[in-house]
Scaffold this motif. Structure first.
Motif, PDB file in Angstrom:
ATOM      1  N   HIS A 822       0.825  -1.206   0.000  1.00 32.90           N
ATOM      2  CA  HIS A 822       0.000   0.000   0.000  1.00 32.90           C
ATOM      3  C   HIS A 822       0.861   1.259   0.000  1.00 32.90           C
ATOM      4  O   HIS A 822       2.008   1.250   0.436  1.00 32.90           O
ATOM      5  CB  HIS A 822      -0.910   0.037   1.234  1.00 32.90           C
ATOM      6  CG  HIS A 822      -2.189  -0.711   1.071  1.00 32.90           C
ATOM      7  ND1 HIS A 822      -2.262  -2.084   1.068  1.00 32.90           N
ATOM      8  CD2 HIS A 822      -3.479  -0.262   0.895  1.00 32.90           C
ATOM      9  CE1 HIS A 822      -3.523  -2.475   0.919  1.00 32.90           C
ATOM     10  NE2 HIS A 822      -4.284  -1.373   0.805  1.00 32.90           N
ATOM     11  N   GLN A 835      -5.199   8.279   4.087  1.00 25.00           N
ATOM     12  CA  GLN A 835      -5.703   7.439   2.997  1.00 25.00           C
ATOM     13  C   GLN A 835      -4.769   6.243   2.824  1.00 25.00           C
ATOM     14  O   GLN A 835      -3.555   6.357   3.038  1.00 25.00           O
ATOM     15  CB  GLN A 835      -5.741   8.221   1.676  1.00 25.00           C
ATOM     16  CG  GLN A 835      -6.728   9.365   1.649  1.00 25.00           C
ATOM     17  CD  GLN A 835      -6.632  10.100   0.325  1.00 25.00           C
ATOM     18  OE1 GLN A 835      -5.762  10.953   0.139  1.00 25.00           O
ATOM     19  NE2 GLN A 835      -7.517   9.762  -0.601  1.00 25.00           N
ATOM     20  N   VAL A 837      -3.880   3.614  -0.152  1.00 24.85           N
ATOM     21  CA  VAL A 837      -4.077   3.295  -1.568  1.00 24.85           C
ATOM     22  C   VAL A 837      -3.507   1.914  -1.853  1.00 24.85           C
ATOM     23  O   VAL A 837      -2.297   1.686  -1.717  1.00 24.85           O
ATOM     24  CB  VAL A 837      -3.388   4.339  -2.468  1.00 24.85           C
ATOM     25  CG1 VAL A 837      -3.596   3.985  -3.935  1.00 24.85           C
ATOM     26  CG2 VAL A 837      -3.904   5.738  -2.158  1.00 24.85           C
ATOM     27  N   ASN A 838      -4.386   0.979  -2.229  1.00 26.00           N
ATOM     28  CA  ASN A 838      -3.931  -0.368  -2.598  1.00 26.00           C
ATOM     29  C   ASN A 838      -3.269  -0.279  -3.971  1.00 26.00           C
ATOM     30  O   ASN A 838      -3.903   0.106  -4.956  1.00 26.00           O
ATOM     31  CB  ASN A 838      -5.120  -1.325  -2.638  1.00 26.00           C
ATOM     32  CG  ASN A 838      -4.689  -2.759  -2.873  1.00 26.00           C
ATOM     33  OD1 ASN A 838      -3.564  -3.032  -3.303  1.00 26.00           O
ATOM     34  ND2 ASN A 838      -5.587  -3.695  -2.588  1.00 26.00           N
ATOM     35  N   SER A 897       6.169   3.509  -5.087  1.00 24.64           N
ATOM     36  CA  SER A 897       4.852   2.909  -5.360  1.00 24.64           C
ATOM     37  C   SER A 897       4.680   2.640  -6.847  1.00 24.64           C
ATOM     38  O   SER A 897       4.146   1.594  -7.252  1.00 24.64           O
ATOM     39  CB  SER A 897       3.735   3.834  -4.848  1.00 24.64           C
ATOM     40  OG  SER A 897       3.702   5.047  -5.568  1.00 24.64           O
TER      41      SER A 897
END
Length: 999
Positions: A822, A835, A837-838, A897
């Motif tokens: 994540h 938040q 985020v996958n 990411s």
């Protein structure tokens, strides 16, 4: 020239808090005179609380001096690596002594240096340091020496010291069983190691320790620990419940525990000790009610001591020519130590001489640091110490006189015979005494009546009220008067000017702090301004403490500051700031107190950080659901997490002032979710908290009243995390008019039993405490008939950590609760919003990652317990490098990411390497020697390497170049010299938090 140890630090512990400053000055005076080398750290360390014991005082002193050494070597946090090359001597000053107001430690001896450069008094501690430095410790190498000063250890000149390399060594000398029945005796096994320690046993019990000559090895309270063992002792400062014997434990609000150096620290190292007997306390000198909370705590402490120390043996170094003399409370013993000083043959005659000074002094008597003028006579077998006596005075045979002042007695001869300590007296008081013994007339009995009706003190009460600084001054005054050299001891003009300049500088700092008080008091409604202003005052106090005060970061829960903190918590800003300033004024007398005051100002600033973080509760919106059946267990299990990029940007206040981004991976460890908790409803109206370590119950806490939950904000109180979850989740209301049992009955129809566990080592760096807190929130809320989604749990957990005053960010719970890979995000504003985020990383990439990840436990606990304070301090100071690094951390997390999404593990590895470099900027000193060694060893086979969490110890993770290189790394780790590392199996856990109910 005599070989001697080059000490890194010499530390003297002090049981009386009010003596600390005066004793520190005495050590510094010795250093100025050349008795101690100029570059040695000399330090007086007050025991954090009375009765912490010799073991507790040792651990506390080691913690304090390691802080100083770390600061001196440029580290901002405690770094255990500094012990590897350090030679540290810790001396324990012990209890008060009836025959010298300055105690056994500073008992003046009838000895003087031949070298005219040494012009001061010589005390017991001076010759003890000299004996250890020039004889005992010469061959030991780096490490820690610990010694009592309640005794005289005689080691004649040229005595053989049969030293051999070892991890621990007990110095011993032969003595008679008759003498040793009142002291300690070592039982030595066939290999020369300590088999057992016997204390105050009858003579028949000592037969097992007798040598062929009928003597036994006495315990002179001088021991050595290697750097490796010293590192283990140091680590106790952050391992509950042993941390409670240090000042950090006290400043964290923990009740102190008592540890004996010999029967708690050394006993598990003896070869005949067994774990069951030791942990149960069968050989402890502090046995109490086996069912008491204190004894339960001590069993837990002894279990940890056994685990850490039982693999070490203690070698015994027998000095055949030596002798041990404990300084008892009998006057005959004291007189013997002076008149027949056992240290008289310890050093060459051209270096030290035993002196008999005075007028008309019998050869069997001794006059020490005294001025006797006129017709003073001293009878046989008498001792005169620290006296200024003039006139026709006769001190009769077999007397002991100390601290007596008679400048000029001209009446008929004054005959004095006294066997108990006399403090500095003037002639008027002396007249009263002389009347009582019939030396002067008192025809109307007025003097006798006055004495009988006066307020009197016992000798112990007098000893407790001694002004040690005045006593030191008196001794030096007599010394100077006797040798007519007062001028030599006056400060030079240059030094006076320098001192005035320093004081002027400190006055400016104090004025600045007062100005900042006004700014803080007028910052109503601006918690950011208030927090930063308090942090600025902390910086002022830190400057006043300087390097001599130790490291800036540390605990901030000393009870002296509680009133001020309470006022700030309830929003009474002006009175809270005023209370802080009032308390601050009491902490400015010493460098170390200034540093501790600075920590508490940072603690005050954290109150306002906590108020800001409280805004996360906007995103915690639980809904009602059906209560589970009574007696059915609900279980929550979570993976651990590793931070791959962006850590520190998730930490308040940085996260809501700057914004944060962290890329993280959830991991199964050895095929399991390592963190978990389970809850069941019970019919009894109470809360039962059970903490499990390594599958075994380590503590149990039962709460039956609301006040049992009130210490939820003291992170080291038993069950604090569990209590905080109930309070912050709104399950129990501390402000309610209903009792705990009434709330439980009305709202839930019963109580709760909770069990929690983590199967990873303490200080792992893998977020276990935060993840455990999140797991508890999830399962406790469900057991209480409330459901909450994962993001609600994540937000509430951040608030729980703030309420517990442990601080911390949000990355751990995001990784542990959400699972998978994540990107966590937060904006630089209030309310704090997170938040998750996958990244939806492909199965192929996850498989490739699993085939390359290597999880290595370094064998070292992360000692950076207070590292967060350093980072927040630098952020509030807007250190340009820190601000720039925060920008880079957020950008790197975004880059990492995208690398995961693209399946580019080579780039992920590059991000790992750059991330580690950024961590070292945020937390200098987090790359210890063992970490550097391990990284260097695996570097040729890795795409990237990083430490979990803040670094400094715990887990290292390596992304190998390919699966074969992963196997090479696994085979390589056990062969790395100097490392005690261990490989753990790891793979990505895609599930995250899992809650199940018993069928």
């Amino acid at each position: 020239m005599t070989a001697k140890v080059k000490w890194t630090a010499i530390v003297l512990t002090c049981a009386k808090k009010e003596w600390g400053e005066a004793v520190q000055k005495e050590l510094e005076l010795r250093q100025a005179k050349g008795y101690i080398d100029k570059d040695v750290i000399v330090l007086t360390v007050e025991d954090p609380k009375s009765n912490v014991g010799s073991g507790g005082a040792t651990i506390n002193a080691l913690l304090t001096v390691t802080e100083y050494i770390s600061a001196k070597q440029g580290y901002s946090v405690i770094n255990s690596d500094v012990l590897q090359e350090s030679h540290i001597l810790i001396l324990h000053s012990g209890r008060s002594y009836p025959y010298d107001p300055c105690g056994r430690t500073f008992m003046v001896l009838p000895v003087s240096y031949k070298n005219p450069e040494y012009d001061g008094l010589i005390t017991n501690v001076d010759l003890l340091i000299k004996n250890i430095s020039e004889k005992l410790a010469v061959k030991s190498g780096p490490g820690l020496w610990v010694s009592s000063t309640d005794m005289i250890l005689s080691i004649p000149d040229n005595a053989e010291v049969p030293w051999k390399p070892c991890d621990a060594c007990a110095i011993t000398v032969p003595s008679t069983p008759k003498y040793c029945k009142d002291h300690g005796v070592y039982k030595i096994d066939k290999d020369g190691n300590v088999g057992d320690i016997l204390f105050q046993r009858d003579i028949s019990s000592l037969e097992c320790c007798e040598r062929p000559d009928g003597k036994v090895p006495v315990v002179p309270s001088v021991v050595y620990f290697s750097s490796a063992v010293a590192g283990k002792l140091l680590s106790f400062y952050m391992k509950p419940p042993l941390d409670a014997c240090t000042y950090m434990g006290l400043d964290s609000g923990e009740p102190p525990i008592q540890l004996s150096l010999f029967f708690d620290v050394m006993l598990p190292m003896t070869t005949e000790a067994t774990e069951v007997e030791f942990v149960s306390g069968q050989n402890s000198r502090n046995q109490g009610d086996k069912n008491s909370e204190i004894e339960k705590l001590m069993r837990s402490a002894r279990a940890l001591l056994w685990k850490e120390l039982s693999s070490t043996n203690i070698y015994t170094c027998m000095i055949e020519e030596g002798s041990f003399h404990y300084l008892t409370n009998t006057v005959l013993n004291h007189k013997y130590q002076i008149t027949a000083c056992p240290l008289s043959d310890n050093f060459p005659k051209n270096e030290l001489t035993l002196e008999q000074v005075g007028v008309m002094v019998d050869e069997e008597s001794s006059v020490v640091n005294s001025v006797l003028l006129g017709d003073v006579e001293v009878g046989k077998k008498s001792v005169v110490c620290g006296c200024h006596i003039g006139g026709r005075v006769v001190i009769q045979s077999d007397s002991f006189i100390s601290g007596l002042k008679i400048e000029h007695y001209q009446d008929e001869n004054c005959h004095i015979q006294y066997h108990i300590y006399l403090y500095t007296l003037d002639s008027v008081v002396l007249m009263h005494y002389l009347n009582l013994i019939g030396q002067i007339e008192d025809k109307d009995g007025s003097i006798l009546k006055r004495w009988r009706s006066s307020w009197r003190l016992s000798l112990q009460e007098i000893l407790d009220l001694v002004n040690i600084e005045e006593e030191f001054h008196w001794k030096r005054f007599i010394f100077c008067l006797g040798y007519k050299c007062c001028g030599l001891h006056l400060s030079k003009k240059k030094n006076k000017i320098e001192t005035q300049q320093i004081l002027l500088h400190l006055d400016k700092l104090k004025t600045f702090a007062i100005d900042e008080d006004e700014v803080a008091a007028n910052s109503e409604g601006e918690p950011g301004v208030t927090a930063r202003t308090l942090a600025n005052i902390a910086d002022v106090l830190g400057c006043m403490g300087g390097a001599q005060g130790g490291l800036r970061s540390g605990p901030a829960a000393n009870k002296s500051w509680a009133k001020a903190f309470h006022l700030l918590e309830i929003g009474d800003l002006k009175n809270g700031i005023a209370a802080l300033a009032k308390e601050r004024s009491r902490w400015l007398s010493r460098h170390d107190l200034c540093i501790r005051a600075a920590r508490h100002y940072e603690g005050a600033a954290s109150i306002f950080i906590r108020h800001a973080v409280k805004t996360v509760k906007e995103f915690f919106k639980p809904e009602s659901c059906k209560l589970p059946p009574l007696g059915k267990w609900l279980t929550a299990e979570c993976p651990a997490r590793i931070d791959v990029s962006g850590g520190w940007s998730d930490t308040p206040p940085i996260t809501y002032e700057h914004g944060g981004a962290v890329t993280m991976v959830a991991l199964l460890v050895n095929g399991k979710k390592p963190v978990g908790a389970r809850v069941k409803r019970i019919p009894e109206l109470k809360l039962v908290f059970v903490i499990i370590n390594n599958g075994v119950e380590s503590s149990r806490v039962v709460c039956e009243e609301l006040h049992d939950l009130e210490d939820y904000n003291q992170p080291y109180a038993s069950g604090a995390l569990l209590k905080a979850t109930f309070i912050c989740g709104g399950i129990i209301d501390l402000e309610s008019s209903q009792s705990l049992s009434e709330q439980l009955q009305t709202n839930y129809g019963g109580g709760f039993e909770i069990q929690s566990w983590s199967n990873l080592p303490l200080g792992s760096g893998m977020g276990t405490s935060s993840i455990l807190s999140a797991a508890l929130i999830g399962v406790i809320m469900r057991a209480a008939g409330k459901s909450c989604d994962r993001m609600g749990i994540i937000h509430l957990e951040l608030y729980v950590e703030q309420m517990m005053t442990t601080g911390g960010g949000w990355q751990d719970q995001v990784g542990g609760i959400c699972g998978g890979i994540h990107l966590g995000l937060s904006e630089g504003k209030l309310p704090v919003s997170i938040q998750a985020v996958n990244l939806k990383v492909s199965e192929e990439t996850v498989k490739a990652f699993n085939e390359r990840i290597v999880l290595i436990y370094t064998g070292k606990t992360r000692l950076a317990r207070n590292l967060l304070q350093d980072v927040v301090r630098n952020w509030y100071a807007r250190n340009p490098l820190i601000v720039e690094t925060e920008d880079n951390l957020v950008a790197l997390a975004q880059e990492c990411s995208h690398a995961f999404i693209d399946g580019d593990l080579k780039k992920v590895g590059s991000c790992l390497d750059r991330y580690w470099q950024m961590k070292k900027i945020m937390a200098p000193g987090c790359e210890t020697q063992i970490i550097s060694t391990l990284m260097e060893a695996v570097r040729p086979f890795a795409l990237g390497i990083c430490m979990a969490g803040a670094g400094g110890g715990g887990f290292m993770y390596v992304l190998a170049q390919d699966p074969l290189k992963r196997d090479v790394i696994k085979q390589l780790i056990p062969t790395v010299k100097g490392a005690d590392a261990e490989i753990y199996e790891a793979c990505v856990d895609m599930e995250g938090l899992k809650i199940t109910i018993e069928e």
